[in-house]
Design a protein around this motif. Structure first.
Motif, PDB file in Angstrom:
ATOM      1  N   GLY A  12       0.805  -1.220   0.000  1.00 32.10           N
ATOM      2  CA  GLY A  12       0.000   0.000   0.000  1.00 32.10           C
ATOM      3  C   GLY A  12       0.835   1.266   0.000  1.00 32.10           C
ATOM      4  N   THR A  13       1.991   1.199   0.628  1.00 31.27           N
ATOM      5  CA  THR A  13       2.860   2.375   0.674  1.00 31.27           C
ATOM      6  C   THR A  13       3.324   2.737  -0.738  1.00 31.27           C
ATOM      7  N   TYR A  65      -3.141   5.328  16.509  1.00 28.91           N
ATOM      8  CA  TYR A  65      -1.743   4.998  16.691  1.00 28.91           C
ATOM      9  C   TYR A  65      -1.236   5.709  17.933  1.00 28.91           C
TER      10      TYR A  65
HETATM   11  C1  LIG Z   1      -1.730  -0.209   5.931  1.00 27.71           C
HETATM   12  C2  LIG Z   1      -1.771   1.220   5.558  1.00 27.71           C
HETATM   13  C3  LIG Z   1      -0.919   1.772   4.589  1.00 27.71           C
HETATM   14  C4  LIG Z   1       0.271   1.057   4.020  1.00 27.71           C
HETATM   15  O1  LIG Z   1       0.058  -0.134   3.448  1.00 27.71           O
HETATM   16  P1  LIG Z   1       1.231  -1.251   3.376  1.00 27.71           P
HETATM   17  O2  LIG Z   1       0.630  -2.275   2.492  1.00 27.71           O
HETATM   18  O3  LIG Z   1       1.469  -1.723   4.760  1.00 27.71           O
HETATM   19  O4  LIG Z   1       2.424  -0.606   2.780  1.00 27.71           O
HETATM   20  C5  LIG Z   1      -1.121   3.087   4.206  1.00 27.71           C
HETATM   21  N1  LIG Z   1      -2.070   3.844   4.780  1.00 27.71           N
HETATM   22  C6  LIG Z   1      -2.871   3.372   5.746  1.00 27.71           C
HETATM   23  C7  LIG Z   1      -3.905   4.269   6.325  1.00 27.71           C
HETATM   24  C8  LIG Z   1      -2.745   2.053   6.179  1.00 27.71           C
HETATM   25  O5  LIG Z   1      -3.541   1.595   7.154  1.00 27.71           O
END
Ligand SMILES: *Cc1c(COP(=O)(O)O)cnc(C)c1O
Length: 376
Positions: free
Chosen positions: A67-68, A318
């Motif tokens: 996701g990053t 967090y």
């Molecule tokens: C999990 C998450 C990401 C990043 O995703 P990854 O797959 O871990 O790199 C980005 N933004 C939010 C809000 C997330 O919860």
């Protein structure tokens, strides 16, 4: 009601239980990838991209490795870089801000609304400058940010909107799914997300063929044709096995989201009347999904300890806001700058939630929470 006196062990989430429920389908899908040796991209990823685009109600979906990188590649496709500013919230996972930072642009943070815990529209409009190139609304905890005013501002000032939909697979906002509301969207399929791979994975959705084409090139060293590189790219391709797993799991996503909503409803009911703030229902019934179930109390640390003693694990999403993390010292934000986010960090607690969670388990957690507040 859970029987008083019976001790239960509640997992925070139970990925094994979910795997067991779809084991034969998953194992078959993974074997197929192994049989074709299509380890990277390949037919399973293509099929997932097609299915997920259709699911979200968009024309294009590109699978990536997390996701990053989905956020980073989307920003790059929107031509965000040095000299630009990108606005997002202080109340998010670090990856949202890290992606902006690595694009070369300056992350501009704003505080959140205390009820939705998502970006505060008034503060957002105050943070706009002539350098603002994009806004990243984060659909935190599975609840879609208040998108209409964001899209209105973006249109007025000619700014891009990239949804961080990592926590909101399948959620609706006014009949549109997450991923189809902004100009682009980034998803994470980290195993613990509502749609989770069996490893790292992510995706980018859009209706714009030009943006999709750029993202596709960026994820694969800037090329469309092997060894012909049109752009300086990345290696951010999705694994074949993850595509196969996601294809199987996508079929169950709505059902699992519904089950999570049911769990959240049980919590809402059973926690009524206690001195804790429950998640607010800002969207219409059924539109939001619960990635996590977040309560607020000024006795958070004590409650968390008490629950752990009773074998109920909880998480804080967090504990240290992005602007107070050492990594982003160079943004020069100070303690006190985002009071809502900072108060949340001190008072929020995510209770166990997963689709397979039973009412008995929820009742048990709530009984322990009641015991805590009753001083038992
Ligand atoms: C999990 C998450 C990401 C990043 O995703 P990854 O797959 O871990 O790199 C980005 N933004 C939010 C809000 C997330 O919860």
């Amino acid at each position: 009601m859970a029987d008083k006196g019976i001790e239960m062990k509640i997992p925070y989430l139970d990925l094994q239980l979910q795997y067991q429920s779809i084991k034969s389908e998953i194992d078959t899908a993974i074997s197929k990838v192994l049989d074709n040796s299509s380890y990277v991209l390949g037919p399973s990823v293509q099929e997932f991209e097609k299915n997920y685009a259709e699911y979200c109600g968009v024309s294009y979906c590109t699978g990536v490795n997390n996701g990053t990188n989905a956020l980073l590649l989307a920003l790059k496709a929107l031509d965000v870089g040095h000299g630009d500013e990108v606005i997002t919230t202080a109340n998010t996972f670090i990856a949202t801000v890290a992606a902006v930072y690595h694009s070369g642009a300056k992350p501009v943070l704003v505080d959140v609304d205390p009820d939705s815990r998502n970006i505060d529209i008034n503060l957002l409009s105050m943070a706009l400058s002539n350098k603002t190139k994009a806004i990243i609304p984060v659909h935190l905890y599975g609840h879609i940010a208040n998108m209409d005013p964001i899209l209105e501002l973006a249109k007025k000032y000619n700014i891009h909107v990239l949804e961080d939909a990592a926590q909101a697979q399948g959620a609706f906002y006014k009949n549109k799914r997450s991923g189809s509301i902004g100009e682009m969207a980034a998803f994470s399929f980290y195993p613990g997300k509502n749609l989770g791979a069996y490893g790292e994975a992510g995706a980018i959705t859009t209706n714009d063929p030009k943006l999709d084409k750029i993202v596709r090139m960026l994820r694969d060293h800037g090329s469309q044709k092997k060894y012909h590189h049109e752009l300086p790219g990345y290696n951010a391709r999705m694994d074949g096995i993850q595509g196969a797993v996601l294809n199987v799991k996508l079929k169950y996503l709505d059902q699992w989201n519904k089950a999570r909503n049911k769990v959240a409803g049980w919590y809402d009911e059973a926690l009524k009347g206690l001195p804790i703030k429950l998640p607010s229902h800002i969207n219409e019934e059924g539109e939001q999904v619960y990635h996590v179930y977040v309560i607020e109390t000024d006795q958070r640390d004590k409650l968390q300890k008490y629950l752990l003693k009773n074998e109920i694990p909880t998480i804080i999403h967090y504990p240290i806001p992005v602007h107070l993390q050492d990594a982003f010292e160079n943004l020069y934000y100070k303690k006190g700058e985002f009071p809502v986010t900072e108060k949340l960090a001190d008072e929020i607690l995510s209770l166990p939630i997963f689709p397979e969670m039973t009412q008995e388990q929820v009742e048990y957690v709530c009984e322990k929470i009641r015991d805590f507040f009753n001083g038992n």
